[in-house]
Scaffold this motif. Sequence first.
Motif, PDB file in Angstrom:
ATOM      1  N   ILE A   1      -4.801   4.550 -11.594  1.00 18.68           N
ATOM      2  CA  ILE A   1      -6.144   4.821 -11.547  1.00 18.68           C
ATOM      3  C   ILE A   1      -6.688   6.025 -10.984  1.00 18.68           C
ATOM      4  O   ILE A   1      -5.870   6.814 -11.341  1.00 18.68           O
ATOM      5  CB  ILE A   1      -6.231   3.784 -10.061  1.00 18.68           C
ATOM      6  CG1 ILE A   1      -7.835   3.377  -9.824  1.00 18.68           C
ATOM      7  CG2 ILE A   1      -5.654   4.061  -9.017  1.00 18.68           C
ATOM      8  CD1 ILE A   1      -7.656   1.800  -8.920  1.00 18.68           C
TER       9      ILE A   1
ATOM     10  N   THR B   1       0.615  -1.191  -0.733  1.00 19.89           N
ATOM     11  CA  THR B   1       0.226   0.091  -0.311  1.00 19.89           C
ATOM     12  C   THR B   1       0.450   1.449  -0.242  1.00 19.89           C
ATOM     13  O   THR B   1       1.520   0.885   0.500  1.00 19.89           O
ATOM     14  CB  THR B   1      -1.135  -0.347   1.246  1.00 19.89           C
ATOM     15  OG1 THR B   1      -2.062  -1.145   1.211  1.00 19.89           O
ATOM     16  CG2 THR B   1      -1.828   0.992   1.152  1.00 19.89           C
TER      17      THR B   1
ATOM     18  N   ASN C   1      -7.679   3.279  -1.412  1.00 18.91           N
ATOM     19  CA  ASN C   1      -8.864   3.699  -0.275  1.00 18.91           C
ATOM     20  C   ASN C   1      -8.872   4.775  -0.276  1.00 18.91           C
ATOM     21  O   ASN C   1      -7.888   5.735   0.307  1.00 18.91           O
ATOM     22  CB  ASN C   1      -7.558   3.118   1.058  1.00 18.91           C
ATOM     23  CG  ASN C   1      -9.195   3.001   2.483  1.00 18.91           C
ATOM     24  OD1 ASN C   1     -10.096   3.665   2.316  1.00 18.91           O
ATOM     25  ND2 ASN C   1      -8.439   2.939   3.234  1.00 18.91           N
TER      26      ASN C   1
ATOM     27  N   GLN D   1     -10.150   8.325  -9.252  1.00 23.27           N
ATOM     28  CA  GLN D   1     -11.384   8.654  -8.709  1.00 23.27           C
ATOM     29  C   GLN D   1     -11.339   9.993  -8.524  1.00 23.27           C
ATOM     30  O   GLN D   1     -10.822  10.999  -8.306  1.00 23.27           O
ATOM     31  CB  GLN D   1     -10.343   8.237  -7.164  1.00 23.27           C
ATOM     32  CG  GLN D   1     -11.264   8.143  -5.944  1.00 23.27           C
ATOM     33  CD  GLN D   1     -12.629   6.931  -5.828  1.00 23.27           C
ATOM     34  OE1 GLN D   1     -12.466   6.068  -5.923  1.00 23.27           O
ATOM     35  NE2 GLN D   1     -13.559   7.394  -5.283  1.00 23.27           N
TER      36      GLN D   1
ATOM     37  N   LYS E   1      -3.021   0.405  -3.107  1.00 25.56           N
ATOM     38  CA  LYS E   1      -3.237  -0.946  -2.993  1.00 25.56           C
ATOM     39  C   LYS E   1      -2.906  -1.102  -4.035  1.00 25.56           C
ATOM     40  O   LYS E   1      -3.776  -1.418  -5.255  1.00 25.56           O
ATOM     41  CB  LYS E   1      -4.092  -1.594  -2.158  1.00 25.56           C
ATOM     42  CG  LYS E   1      -4.017  -3.267  -1.475  1.00 25.56           C
ATOM     43  CD  LYS E   1      -5.228  -3.926  -0.408  1.00 25.56           C
ATOM     44  CE  LYS E   1      -6.221  -3.452  -1.090  1.00 25.56           C
ATOM     45  NZ  LYS E   1      -7.182  -4.669  -0.258  1.00 25.56           N
TER      46      LYS E   1
ATOM     47  N   SER F   1      -5.903  -1.175  -6.970  1.00 28.64           N
ATOM     48  CA  SER F   1      -7.343  -0.186  -6.014  1.00 28.64           C
ATOM     49  C   SER F   1      -6.653   1.095  -4.651  1.00 28.64           C
ATOM     50  O   SER F   1      -5.496   0.785  -4.751  1.00 28.64           O
ATOM     51  CB  SER F   1      -8.273  -0.762  -5.231  1.00 28.64           C
ATOM     52  OG  SER F   1      -7.626  -1.906  -4.448  1.00 28.64           O
TER      53      SER F   1
ATOM     54  N   ARG G   1      -5.404  -5.647 -10.635  1.00 32.04           N
ATOM     55  CA  ARG G   1      -5.070  -5.341  -9.039  1.00 32.04           C
ATOM     56  C   ARG G   1      -4.823  -3.784  -8.306  1.00 32.04           C
ATOM     57  O   ARG G   1      -4.406  -4.722  -7.545  1.00 32.04           O
ATOM     58  CB  ARG G   1      -3.265  -6.005  -9.612  1.00 32.04           C
ATOM     59  CG  ARG G   1      -3.626  -7.768  -9.860  1.00 32.04           C
ATOM     60  CD  ARG G   1      -1.826  -8.296 -10.456  1.00 32.04           C
ATOM     61  NE  ARG G   1      -1.289  -7.425 -11.088  1.00 32.04           N
ATOM     62  CZ  ARG G   1       0.052  -6.399 -11.516  1.00 32.04           C
ATOM     63  NH1 ARG G   1      -0.462  -6.457  -9.722  1.00 32.04           N
ATOM     64  NH2 ARG G   1       0.573  -6.131 -11.743  1.00 32.04           N
TER      65      ARG G   1
ATOM     66  N   GLN H   1     -17.691   4.790  -3.421  1.00 34.24           N
ATOM     67  CA  GLN H   1     -17.071   3.736  -3.679  1.00 34.24           C
ATOM     68  C   GLN H   1     -15.493   3.814  -4.273  1.00 34.24           C
ATOM     69  O   GLN H   1     -15.068   4.799  -5.033  1.00 34.24           O
ATOM     70  CB  GLN H   1     -17.816   3.245  -4.857  1.00 34.24           C
ATOM     71  CG  GLN H   1     -17.376   1.815  -5.144  1.00 34.24           C
ATOM     72  CD  GLN H   1     -17.971   1.121  -6.502  1.00 34.24           C
ATOM     73  OE1 GLN H   1     -18.798   1.494  -5.962  1.00 34.24           O
ATOM     74  NE2 GLN H   1     -18.145  -0.587  -6.526  1.00 34.24           N
ATOM     75  N   ASN H   2     -14.957   2.985  -3.312  1.00 29.27           N
ATOM     76  CA  ASN H   2     -13.377   2.963  -4.355  1.00 29.27           C
ATOM     77  C   ASN H   2     -12.836   3.109  -6.053  1.00 29.27           C
ATOM     78  O   ASN H   2     -14.406   1.524  -5.445  1.00 29.27           O
ATOM     79  CB  ASN H   2     -12.501   2.879  -3.399  1.00 29.27           C
ATOM     80  CG  ASN H   2     -12.506   2.678  -2.069  1.00 29.27           C
ATOM     81  OD1 ASN H   2     -12.780   4.491  -1.266  1.00 29.27           O
ATOM     82  ND2 ASN H   2     -12.535   2.169  -0.106  1.00 29.27           N
ATOM     83  N   ALA H   3     -12.446   3.264  -6.373  1.00 32.44           N
ATOM     84  CA  ALA H   3     -11.711   2.818  -7.439  1.00 32.44           C
ATOM     85  C   ALA H   3     -11.169   1.893  -7.411  1.00 32.44           C
ATOM     86  O   ALA H   3     -10.497   1.030  -6.612  1.00 32.44           O
ATOM     87  CB  ALA H   3     -10.989   3.905  -8.209  1.00 32.44           C
ATOM     88  N   THR H   4     -11.176   0.868  -8.593  1.00 31.83           N
ATOM     89  CA  THR H   4     -10.410  -0.685  -8.538  1.00 31.83           C
ATOM     90  C   THR H   4     -10.281  -0.945 -10.387  1.00 31.83           C
ATOM     91  O   THR H   4     -10.990  -0.672 -10.868  1.00 31.83           O
ATOM     92  CB  THR H   4     -11.236  -1.519  -8.156  1.00 31.83           C
ATOM     93  OG1 THR H   4     -11.907  -1.586  -6.595  1.00 31.83           O
ATOM     94  CG2 THR H   4     -10.943  -3.269  -8.088  1.00 31.83           C
ATOM     95  N   GLU H   5      -9.147  -1.256  -9.948  1.00 38.47           N
ATOM     96  CA  GLU H   5      -8.487  -1.728 -11.773  1.00 38.47           C
ATOM     97  C   GLU H   5      -7.692  -2.776 -11.979  1.00 38.47           C
ATOM     98  O   GLU H   5      -7.116  -2.672 -11.230  1.00 38.47           O
ATOM     99  CB  GLU H   5      -8.271  -0.524 -12.137  1.00 38.47           C
ATOM    100  CG  GLU H   5      -8.514   0.831 -12.960  1.00 38.47           C
ATOM    101  CD  GLU H   5      -9.032   0.076 -13.738  1.00 38.47           C
ATOM    102  OE1 GLU H   5      -9.451  -0.616 -15.000  1.00 38.47           O
ATOM    103  OE2 GLU H   5     -10.240   1.641 -14.453  1.00 38.47           O
TER     104      GLU H   5
END
Lengths: 115, 116
Positions: free
Chosen positions: B49, B20, B67, B51, B78, B65, B63, B57-61
Amino acid sequence: EPEVTQTPSHQVTQMGQEVILRCVPISNHLYFYWYRQILGQKVEFLVSFYNNEISEKSEIFDDQFSVERPDGSNFTLKIRSTKLEDSAMYFCASRAGLEGNEKLFFGSGTQLSVL
Amino acid sequence: AQTVTQSQPEMSVQEAETVTLSCTYDTSESDYYLFWYKQPPSRQMILVIRQEAYKQQNATENRFSVNFQKAAKSFSLKISDSQLGDAAMYFCAYRRGETSGSRLTFGEGTQLTVNP
């Protein structure tokens, strides 16, 4: 994926000389930027350009710097009288539109070395 | 003026592990966007990534992500299942939300090493 093209990849010049760094943004993009990165340091904003005029510039972008979009495809950064401290990687970037999360496309950079 | 701070100049992780990277920012704006960029040795800037501040909502791509803690003005990245190709300098960046093409403000960067 479309690309922002920068030329040359490396430029060596003598202190006091003028240099022009060239960029071809993505063809349908409207917003253009120059950033620079001194080796080992953070990326710093220089200038943004829209509708054939500067929309914002940083304190770094003094009278020695100018930008131009001479022919509708190229976007150039000119440094009139280079100084040693101008040695850096210069990145051109472009965006399509006004959406805040609109992706900013960076070129691969021009490494400027002032001797 | 907006500022972005990355307090970890260097981080390392074992391949396949999770790491992280931290980022904090300071702004008085309510509408803004946050980004993580990766810069490998080639020095190309690659968007990892993004945001939007108005999204909870936390963005995710894949592997990657984030916070996003808006009240704390914190935006950590992360990386899960770290790969050797993840080794790079990572920059956190902020952009004000507005109708004109505003600048990106970058943090100082975190150099990530991935150990085999």
